[in-house]
Design a protein around this motif. Structure first.
Motif, mmCIF file in Angstrom:
data_model
loop_
_atom_site.group_PDB
_atom_site.id
_atom_site.type_symbol
_atom_site.label_atom_id
_atom_site.label_comp_id
_atom_site.label_asym_id
_atom_site.label_seq_id
_atom_site.Cartn_x
_atom_site.Cartn_y
_atom_site.Cartn_z
ATOM 1 N N GLY A 91 6.968 -29.180 10.855
ATOM 2 C CA GLY A 91 6.569 -30.572 10.763
ATOM 3 C C GLY A 91 7.164 -31.464 11.841
ATOM 4 N N ASP A 92 8.178 -30.972 12.570
ATOM 5 C CA ASP A 92 8.747 -31.760 13.661
ATOM 6 C C ASP A 92 7.695 -32.048 14.723
ATOM 7 O OD1 ASP A 92 11.265 -31.926 12.604
ATOM 8 O OD2 ASP A 92 12.097 -30.269 13.771
ATOM 9 N N HIS A 93 7.762 -33.239 15.306
ATOM 10 C CA HIS A 93 6.888 -33.577 16.424
ATOM 11 C C HIS A 93 7.594 -33.175 17.711
ATOM 12 C CE1 HIS A 93 4.031 -36.673 14.412
ATOM 13 N NE2 HIS A 93 4.429 -35.747 13.557
ATOM 14 N N VAL A 94 6.894 -32.441 18.550
ATOM 15 C CA VAL A 94 7.530 -31.894 19.742
ATOM 16 C C VAL A 94 6.604 -32.017 20.954
ATOM 17 C CG1 VAL A 94 8.877 -30.241 18.398
ATOM 18 C CG2 VAL A 94 6.662 -29.545 19.325
ATOM 19 N N LEU A 95 7.218 -31.952 22.113
ATOM 20 C CA LEU A 95 6.493 -31.862 23.373
ATOM 21 C C LEU A 95 6.942 -30.587 24.082
ATOM 22 C CD1 LEU A 95 6.761 -35.536 24.721
ATOM 23 C CD2 LEU A 95 4.873 -34.506 23.448
ATOM 24 N N PRO A 96 6.008 -29.682 24.397
ATOM 25 C CA PRO A 96 6.365 -28.485 25.164
ATOM 26 C C PRO A 96 6.418 -28.814 26.643
ATOM 27 C CG PRO A 96 4.049 -28.454 24.653
ATOM 28 C CD PRO A 96 4.590 -29.715 24.050
ATOM 29 N N VAL A 97 7.340 -28.195 27.360
ATOM 30 C CA VAL A 97 7.544 -28.516 28.774
ATOM 31 C C VAL A 97 7.429 -27.247 29.609
ATOM 32 C CG1 VAL A 97 9.016 -29.730 30.422
ATOM 33 C CG2 VAL A 97 9.117 -30.311 27.997
ATOM 34 N N PHE A 98 6.879 -27.386 30.814
ATOM 35 C CA PHE A 98 6.622 -26.224 31.673
ATOM 36 C C PHE A 98 7.888 -25.618 32.259
ATOM 37 C CE2 PHE A 98 6.435 -30.047 34.186
ATOM 38 C CZ PHE A 98 7.088 -29.732 35.365
ATOM 39 N N ILE A 99 9.015 -26.301 32.149
ATOM 40 C CA ILE A 99 10.307 -25.713 32.480
ATOM 41 C C ILE A 99 11.202 -25.867 31.253
ATOM 42 C CG2 ILE A 99 10.275 -26.003 34.976
ATOM 43 C CD1 ILE A 99 11.737 -28.607 34.656
ATOM 44 N N GLY A 100 12.151 -24.965 31.097
ATOM 45 C CA GLY A 100 12.981 -24.994 29.905
ATOM 46 C C GLY A 100 14.389 -25.484 30.168
ATOM 47 N N GLU A 101 15.133 -25.531 29.100
ATOM 48 C CA GLU A 101 16.549 -25.900 29.157
ATOM 49 C C GLU A 101 17.288 -25.023 28.158
ATOM 50 O OE1 GLU A 101 19.520 -29.681 28.277
ATOM 51 O OE2 GLU A 101 17.365 -29.925 28.072
ATOM 52 N N CYS A 102 17.869 -23.941 28.661
ATOM 53 C CA CYS A 102 18.542 -22.993 27.777
ATOM 54 C C CYS A 102 19.887 -23.515 27.287
ATOM 55 C CB CYS A 102 18.722 -21.649 28.478
ATOM 56 S SG CYS A 102 19.965 -21.659 29.808
ATOM 57 N N LYS A 103 20.452 -24.495 28.004
ATOM 58 C CA LYS A 103 21.742 -25.119 27.696
ATOM 59 C C LYS A 103 22.930 -24.186 27.920
ATOM 60 C CE LYS A 103 20.032 -28.560 24.362
ATOM 61 N NZ LYS A 103 20.490 -29.781 25.073
ATOM 62 N N GLU A 104 22.699 -23.008 28.479
ATOM 63 C CA GLU A 104 23.779 -22.037 28.659
ATOM 64 C C GLU A 104 24.080 -21.728 30.123
ATOM 65 O OE1 GLU A 104 25.623 -20.972 26.226
ATOM 66 O OE2 GLU A 104 24.429 -21.936 24.663
ATOM 67 N N CYS A 105 23.098 -21.809 31.001
ATOM 68 C CA CYS A 105 23.305 -21.428 32.403
ATOM 69 C C CYS A 105 24.032 -22.537 33.160
ATOM 70 C CB CYS A 105 21.968 -21.108 33.064
ATOM 71 S SG CYS A 105 20.893 -22.544 33.324
ATOM 72 N N TRP A 106 24.447 -22.225 34.405
ATOM 73 C CA TRP A 106 25.187 -23.191 35.207
ATOM 74 C C TRP A 106 24.359 -24.437 35.492
ATOM 75 C CZ3 TRP A 106 30.160 -22.991 35.448
ATOM 76 C CH2 TRP A 106 30.830 -21.771 35.399
ATOM 77 N N HIS A 107 23.072 -24.254 35.735
ATOM 78 C CA HIS A 107 22.221 -25.409 36.019
ATOM 79 C C HIS A 107 22.121 -26.330 34.815
ATOM 80 C CE1 HIS A 107 20.786 -23.118 39.571
ATOM 81 N NE2 HIS A 107 20.525 -24.307 40.047
ATOM 82 N N CYS A 108 21.917 -25.762 33.641
ATOM 83 C CA CYS A 108 21.777 -26.579 32.441
ATOM 84 C C CYS A 108 23.077 -27.310 32.103
ATOM 85 C CB CYS A 108 21.344 -25.722 31.256
ATOM 86 S SG CYS A 108 19.604 -25.221 31.314
ATOM 87 N N LYS A 109 24.213 -26.698 32.422
ATOM 88 C CA LYS A 109 25.505 -27.324 32.137
ATOM 89 C C LYS A 109 25.907 -28.340 33.194
ATOM 90 C CE LYS A 109 27.402 -23.416 29.518
ATOM 91 N NZ LYS A 109 28.446 -22.358 29.479
ATOM 92 N N SER A 110 25.269 -28.300 34.346
ATOM 93 C CA SER A 110 25.614 -29.220 35.427
ATOM 94 C C SER A 110 25.174 -30.643 35.095
ATOM 95 C CB SER A 110 24.950 -28.776 36.732
ATOM 96 O OG SER A 110 25.087 -29.770 37.726
ATOM 97 N N GLU A 111 25.984 -31.612 35.484
ATOM 98 C CA GLU A 111 25.627 -33.018 35.294
ATOM 99 C C GLU A 111 24.920 -33.591 36.520
ATOM 100 O OE1 GLU A 111 29.111 -35.181 34.274
ATOM 101 O OE2 GLU A 111 29.421 -34.130 32.355
ATOM 102 N N GLU A 112 24.828 -32.809 37.584
ATOM 103 C CA GLU A 112 24.273 -33.318 38.828
ATOM 104 C C GLU A 112 22.884 -32.780 39.145
ATOM 105 O OE1 GLU A 112 26.972 -32.582 41.973
ATOM 106 O OE2 GLU A 112 28.636 -33.689 41.063
ATOM 107 N N ILE A 113 22.618 -31.509 38.821
ATOM 108 C CA ILE A 113 21.351 -30.890 39.191
ATOM 109 C C ILE A 113 20.725 -30.233 37.978
ATOM 110 C CG2 ILE A 113 21.963 -30.467 41.595
ATOM 111 C CD1 ILE A 113 22.688 -27.623 40.833
ATOM 112 N N TYR A 114 19.429 -29.943 38.085
ATOM 113 C CA TYR A 114 18.785 -29.248 36.978
ATOM 114 C C TYR A 114 17.725 -28.281 37.460
ATOM 115 C CZ TYR A 114 15.955 -27.801 33.260
ATOM 116 O OH TYR A 114 15.285 -26.978 32.419
ATOM 117 N N MET A 115 17.847 -27.038 37.098
ATOM 118 C CA MET A 115 16.833 -26.024 37.342
ATOM 119 C C MET A 115 17.249 -24.789 36.546
ATOM 120 S SD MET A 115 13.960 -25.380 38.951
ATOM 121 C CE MET A 115 13.856 -26.438 40.388
ATOM 122 N N CYS A 116 16.861 -24.746 35.282
ATOM 123 C CA CYS A 116 17.320 -23.698 34.366
ATOM 124 C C CYS A 116 17.128 -22.304 34.966
ATOM 125 C CB CYS A 116 16.573 -23.803 33.046
ATOM 126 S SG CYS A 116 17.023 -22.547 31.824
#
Length: 355
Positions: A91-116
């Motif tokens: 029942g949650d309303h969601v938006l699917p995105v063409f790139i993800g965010e695993c929250k575990e890799c270096w990119h996801c943990k970085s505060e400066e850049i993003y590219m999971c």
């Protein structure tokens, strides 16, 4: 079909299948396999046609994959989960995105850049990461996914890290257009270019990405001048703009966007995707003179962390999303959306599920 009976069963539903490059989509009954580990079933209510879909439908992209279910801008209701999914509930309303965010890799943990590292955009991938297989089929024939979303189906399977949970009060037929173009243009300006108050900013391309900057005061057409447009812009601004954002993918526009920024501090941001055989060429002195070229996917936003806040900006009337929606068609008439896009008759066409 409720979430209680979609967890482990195959769903049969309608999908618009592209069997060949450039040919009209065909509404077919497809089988959608159950979600596996870290995957979710989503029920699609609204979809928006984006010109990137047309680009790959015409087989101008990297690796043409057919048959395929396209689309990546959609508003959906969360249905059911595979093993390991904990932060979503039916029942949650969601938006699917063409790139993800695993929250575990270096990119996801970085505060400066993003590219999971795990779920960065891959237009050549027509299957799910978990087992390298498609969740779509027709009479046993696999149907390829598109950038992990495949929104031209009544139901789809998406990796959970590509799903952003949003405010349930947000209108899905409006905020679905925030998934790619508008957020990309907004983020490319605010998060990457970062112009200061009073800065001059040149935007190349006036599709949904370019228009997402808002506040345009001057319009310059290269066709109106007998010299390179970057020279025209430099003359208009006393040496060049402080920031530029390129949104077309045209290699000539990319060069112009870079060469129109002011030496010493000018920053050009590349958003548009160029063709495979394009080559960027400029004089090395431009680099030595401290003109900077940056690139970005999705405006440097982290989808799960940042997209909900973009939706809130719309809810607070800071983003005029409705102005981007020029047409609406039922799912059964989906090819009309392609006609509007190919003719240049509109920005976004909302495709809604047939009653």
């Amino acid at each position: 079909m409720s979430s209680s009976n979609t967890v482990s069963q195959v769903i049969r539903c309608k999908a618009a299948v592209a069997w060949e490059a450039g040919k009209p989509l065909v509404i077919e009954e497809v089988e959608v396999a159950p979600p596996q580990a870290m995957e979710v079933h989503l029920k699609i209510l609204f979809t928006s046609l984006y010109d990137t879909n047309v680009y790959f439908w015409e087989a101008k992209g990297q690796t043409p994959l057919f048959p395929r279910i396209f689309a990546h801008e959609a508003g959906r209701i969360f249905e059911s989960v595979g093993e390991g999914v904990t932060y979503l509930k039916p029942g949650d309303h969601v938006l699917p995105v063409f790139i993800g965010e695993c929250k575990e890799c270096w990119h996801c943990k970085s505060e400066e850049i993003y590219m999971c590292d795990l779920l960065r955009i891959n237009t050549d991938l027509g299957v799910m990461l978990n087992d390298g297989k498609s969740r779509f089929s027709i009479n046993g024939q696999p149907i390829c996914h598109f950038v992990g979303t495949s929104a031209f189906s009544e139901y789809t399977v998406v990796h959970v890290s590509c799903v952003a949970k949003i405010n349930p009060a947000a209108l899905l037929d409006k905020v679905c257009v925030l998934i790619c173009g508008i957020s990309t243009g907004l983020g490319a300006t605010l998060s990457v270019a970062k112009p200061r108050k009073g800065s001059t900013v040149a935007t190349f391309g006036l599709g949904a990405v370019g228009l997402a900057k808002f506040g345009v005061t001057e319009f310059v057409s290269p066709k109106d001048h007998d010299k390179p447009v970057q020279e025209v812009i430099a003359e208009m601004t006393g040496g060049g703009v402080d920031r530029s954002v390129e949104c077309t993918g045209s290699i000539n526009a990319i060069i112009s966007a870079f060469e129109c920024v002011h030496d010493g501090w000018g920053i050009a941001v590349l958003v548009g995707v160029p063709n495979n055989d394009d080559a960027f060429k400029t004089h090395p002195m431009n680099i030595l003179n401290e003109m900077t070229l940056n690139g970005t996917f999705f405006g440097n936003y982290k989808p799960r962390s940042d997209l909900p806040s973009v939706v809130e900006r719309y809810m607070n009337k800071e983003l005029e999303v409705e102005k981007f929606i020029t047409h609406e068609v039922p799912f059964s008439e989906i090819n009309k959306a392609f006609e509007y896009m190919l003719k240049g008759d509109g920005l976004r066409c909302i495709i809604h599920k047939d009653a």
